[in-house]
Design a protein around this motif. Sequence first.
Motif, mmCIF file in Angstrom:
data_model
loop_
_atom_site.group_PDB
_atom_site.id
_atom_site.type_symbol
_atom_site.label_atom_id
_atom_site.label_comp_id
_atom_site.label_asym_id
_atom_site.label_seq_id
_atom_site.Cartn_x
_atom_site.Cartn_y
_atom_site.Cartn_z
ATOM 1 N N VAL A 49 51.058 41.695 52.658
ATOM 2 C CA VAL A 49 49.886 42.155 51.903
ATOM 3 C C VAL A 49 50.125 42.028 50.404
ATOM 4 O O VAL A 49 49.237 41.604 49.653
ATOM 5 C CB VAL A 49 49.540 43.610 52.275
ATOM 6 C CG1 VAL A 49 48.434 44.155 51.377
ATOM 7 C CG2 VAL A 49 49.114 43.700 53.740
ATOM 8 N N ALA A 50 51.332 42.390 49.963
ATOM 9 C CA ALA A 50 51.659 42.275 48.543
ATOM 10 C C ALA A 50 51.596 40.823 48.082
ATOM 11 O O ALA A 50 51.051 40.515 47.010
ATOM 12 C CB ALA A 50 53.043 42.865 48.279
ATOM 13 N N ALA A 51 52.145 39.907 48.886
ATOM 14 C CA ALA A 51 52.091 38.483 48.536
ATOM 15 C C ALA A 51 50.661 37.963 48.567
ATOM 16 O O ALA A 51 50.258 37.167 47.711
ATOM 17 C CB ALA A 51 52.961 37.689 49.503
ATOM 18 N N LEU A 52 49.900 38.423 49.541
ATOM 19 C CA LEU A 52 48.502 38.018 49.656
ATOM 20 C C LEU A 52 47.719 38.399 48.404
ATOM 21 O O LEU A 52 46.901 37.625 47.900
ATOM 22 C CB LEU A 52 47.881 38.682 50.886
ATOM 23 C CG LEU A 52 46.417 38.393 51.186
ATOM 24 C CD1 LEU A 52 46.199 36.928 51.524
ATOM 25 C CD2 LEU A 52 45.953 39.291 52.347
ATOM 26 N N GLY A 53 47.980 39.593 47.887
ATOM 27 C CA GLY A 53 47.267 40.043 46.702
ATOM 28 C C GLY A 53 47.801 39.452 45.419
ATOM 29 O O GLY A 53 47.047 38.884 44.614
ATOM 30 N N ALA A 54 49.108 39.573 45.212
ATOM 31 C CA ALA A 54 49.704 39.125 43.950
ATOM 32 C C ALA A 54 49.598 37.612 43.777
ATOM 33 O O ALA A 54 49.256 37.119 42.692
ATOM 34 C CB ALA A 54 51.157 39.573 43.877
ATOM 35 N N ARG A 112 45.541 43.957 49.113
ATOM 36 C CA ARG A 112 45.510 42.680 48.398
ATOM 37 C C ARG A 112 44.733 42.798 47.104
ATOM 38 O O ARG A 112 45.079 42.167 46.103
ATOM 39 C CB ARG A 112 44.938 41.578 49.289
ATOM 40 C CG ARG A 112 43.445 41.620 49.511
ATOM 41 C CD ARG A 112 42.939 40.462 50.369
ATOM 42 N NE ARG A 112 43.089 39.185 49.704
ATOM 43 C CZ ARG A 112 42.662 38.029 50.208
ATOM 44 N NH1 ARG A 112 42.066 38.009 51.394
ATOM 45 N NH2 ARG A 112 42.823 36.906 49.539
ATOM 46 N N LEU A 113 43.687 43.613 47.082
ATOM 47 C CA LEU A 113 42.915 43.794 45.854
ATOM 48 C C LEU A 113 43.697 44.576 44.808
ATOM 49 O O LEU A 113 43.621 44.275 43.616
ATOM 50 C CB LEU A 113 41.597 44.495 46.170
ATOM 51 C CG LEU A 113 40.535 43.624 46.847
ATOM 52 C CD1 LEU A 113 39.378 44.473 47.362
ATOM 53 C CD2 LEU A 113 40.022 42.559 45.887
ATOM 54 N N ALA A 138 46.302 44.043 39.720
ATOM 55 C CA ALA A 138 47.462 44.307 38.853
ATOM 56 C C ALA A 138 47.898 43.037 38.128
ATOM 57 O O ALA A 138 48.231 43.076 36.935
ATOM 58 C CB ALA A 138 48.611 44.871 39.687
ATOM 59 N N VAL A 139 47.875 41.894 38.827
ATOM 60 C CA VAL A 139 48.253 40.630 38.189
ATOM 61 C C VAL A 139 47.262 40.271 37.090
ATOM 62 O O VAL A 139 47.661 39.861 35.987
ATOM 63 C CB VAL A 139 48.318 39.499 39.242
ATOM 64 C CG1 VAL A 139 48.487 38.139 38.572
ATOM 65 C CG2 VAL A 139 49.472 39.755 40.217
ATOM 66 N N LEU A 140 45.969 40.413 37.379
ATOM 67 C CA LEU A 140 44.959 40.104 36.363
ATOM 68 C C LEU A 140 45.045 41.066 35.187
ATOM 69 O O LEU A 140 44.859 40.665 34.027
ATOM 70 C CB LEU A 140 43.558 40.158 36.975
ATOM 71 C CG LEU A 140 42.986 38.848 37.523
ATOM 72 C CD1 LEU A 140 42.730 37.857 36.405
ATOM 73 C CD2 LEU A 140 43.900 38.236 38.564
ATOM 74 N N ALA A 141 45.348 42.343 35.451
ATOM 75 C CA ALA A 141 45.492 43.311 34.371
ATOM 76 C C ALA A 141 46.661 42.950 33.469
ATOM 77 O O ALA A 141 46.571 43.053 32.236
ATOM 78 C CB ALA A 141 45.682 44.717 34.952
ATOM 79 N N ALA A 142 47.765 42.483 34.081
ATOM 80 C CA ALA A 142 48.917 42.069 33.290
ATOM 81 C C ALA A 142 48.576 40.851 32.440
ATOM 82 O O ALA A 142 48.964 40.765 31.265
ATOM 83 C CB ALA A 142 50.093 41.767 34.213
ATOM 84 N N ALA A 143 47.822 39.910 33.010
ATOM 85 C CA ALA A 143 47.422 38.719 32.251
ATOM 86 C C ALA A 143 46.503 39.090 31.099
ATOM 87 O O ALA A 143 46.615 38.545 29.990
ATOM 88 C CB ALA A 143 46.731 37.722 33.181
ATOM 89 N N MET A 144 45.592 40.024 31.335
ATOM 90 C CA MET A 144 44.690 40.469 30.272
ATOM 91 C C MET A 144 45.462 41.168 29.153
ATOM 92 O O MET A 144 45.170 40.962 27.967
ATOM 93 C CB MET A 144 43.621 41.393 30.839
ATOM 94 C CG MET A 144 42.608 40.694 31.744
ATOM 95 S SD MET A 144 41.378 41.848 32.410
ATOM 96 C CE MET A 144 40.585 42.401 30.883
ATOM 97 N N VAL A 169 47.688 35.453 41.051
ATOM 98 C CA VAL A 169 48.304 34.280 40.434
ATOM 99 C C VAL A 169 47.479 33.023 40.688
ATOM 100 O O VAL A 169 47.312 32.178 39.795
ATOM 101 C CB VAL A 169 49.745 34.094 40.948
ATOM 102 C CG1 VAL A 169 50.325 32.756 40.490
ATOM 103 C CG2 VAL A 169 50.636 35.243 40.471
ATOM 104 N N ALA A 170 46.932 32.894 41.898
ATOM 105 C CA ALA A 170 46.185 31.678 42.237
ATOM 106 C C ALA A 170 44.990 31.471 41.318
ATOM 107 O O ALA A 170 44.676 30.340 40.939
ATOM 108 C CB ALA A 170 45.724 31.736 43.695
#
Length: 334
Positions: free
Chosen positions: A233-238, A55-56, A61-67, A243-244
């Motif tokens: 796990v992927a949904a839990l993390g992403a 999950r981490l 990865a989502v936060l890195a894409a946003a950055m 996203v949350a």
Amino acid sequence: MTTVTTVTAAGPAGRRRALDWRLRFGALSLIWGFSFLLIKVGTAAYAPFQVTLGRLVFGTAVLAAAMAAKRERLPRGARTWGHLTVAAFLLNALPFSLFAYSELTIPSTLAGICNATSPLWGMALSLVALSEDRPSRLRVAGLGIGFLGVLTVLGAWQGFHGLDATGTAMALLASLSYPVGWIYVRRTLAGSGHSNLSLTGAQLLLATLQLAVVTPLFTSFPAALSPVPLLAVAALGALGTGVAVLVQYGLVSEVGPTTAQMVTYFIPVIATAAGVAVLGESLSWSTPVGALIVLAGAALTQAGPGPRKAGAAPARSPLRPTERAERAEPAARS
């Protein structure tokens, strides 16, 4: 996975959010409420540390894409990174792992309700650690009512019969870890000068590295990659970890922290409904009744904050914008 934080042009009136805030509020409640179900599904095939690491990784990865999209850079300075290392442990690595381990032996419904005690722990700790917080009688009463609700959920009058003490203690300790981390952040990272997105991205990165070191020491590589638990796990993390956070940033900036933090009170309701409807978990009368008492107490602890000392200001939390704006306590999630 819609980009709910994207803004679109609105003519002379300026800029507005692509989605109405109520829709994003509902989506955030669902994402965090279903997180406990996803943990349960993930731990059915993978070790708790592996679920947490996964999950981490996806959340980072989502936060890195946003950055990258906003051309944000990671914070600088050894002191900042040192404080973020502690925050990553208290706000991510430790509670995520504890919730994963707890759901090996307790239902996801109970884990979700334990998570709702975080505002209660936060207020109790603030009485000791934050001298500028002067709670009113109403908030103190809320603290007592909230913990009475915890005893109701656990069936204290039955001697906690049928509950796994270790798993329940882990879930409660995970909920306690959040306000401990918020108070630490409030004391150490206030006025750091870095953006919230930058701090959060660095924090999740550090938590990922912490789990990357620990996981191989206590687990072995799974013999097979079960697809459904892996997707969980992927949904839990992403979604739940990446996203949350971005959705919550948008809500706080648009409708303010008071409204945004109300999502806290929907999480255990959704977690309970998901556990019963999807996983077929049993539900006694004391669980929903106790949960309502917990939520009532938590709501009272957030009512009518006491006066601050002159010059006192809330810190900037890298993970929870609602705590920066008010008291570094509510809006906990798994």
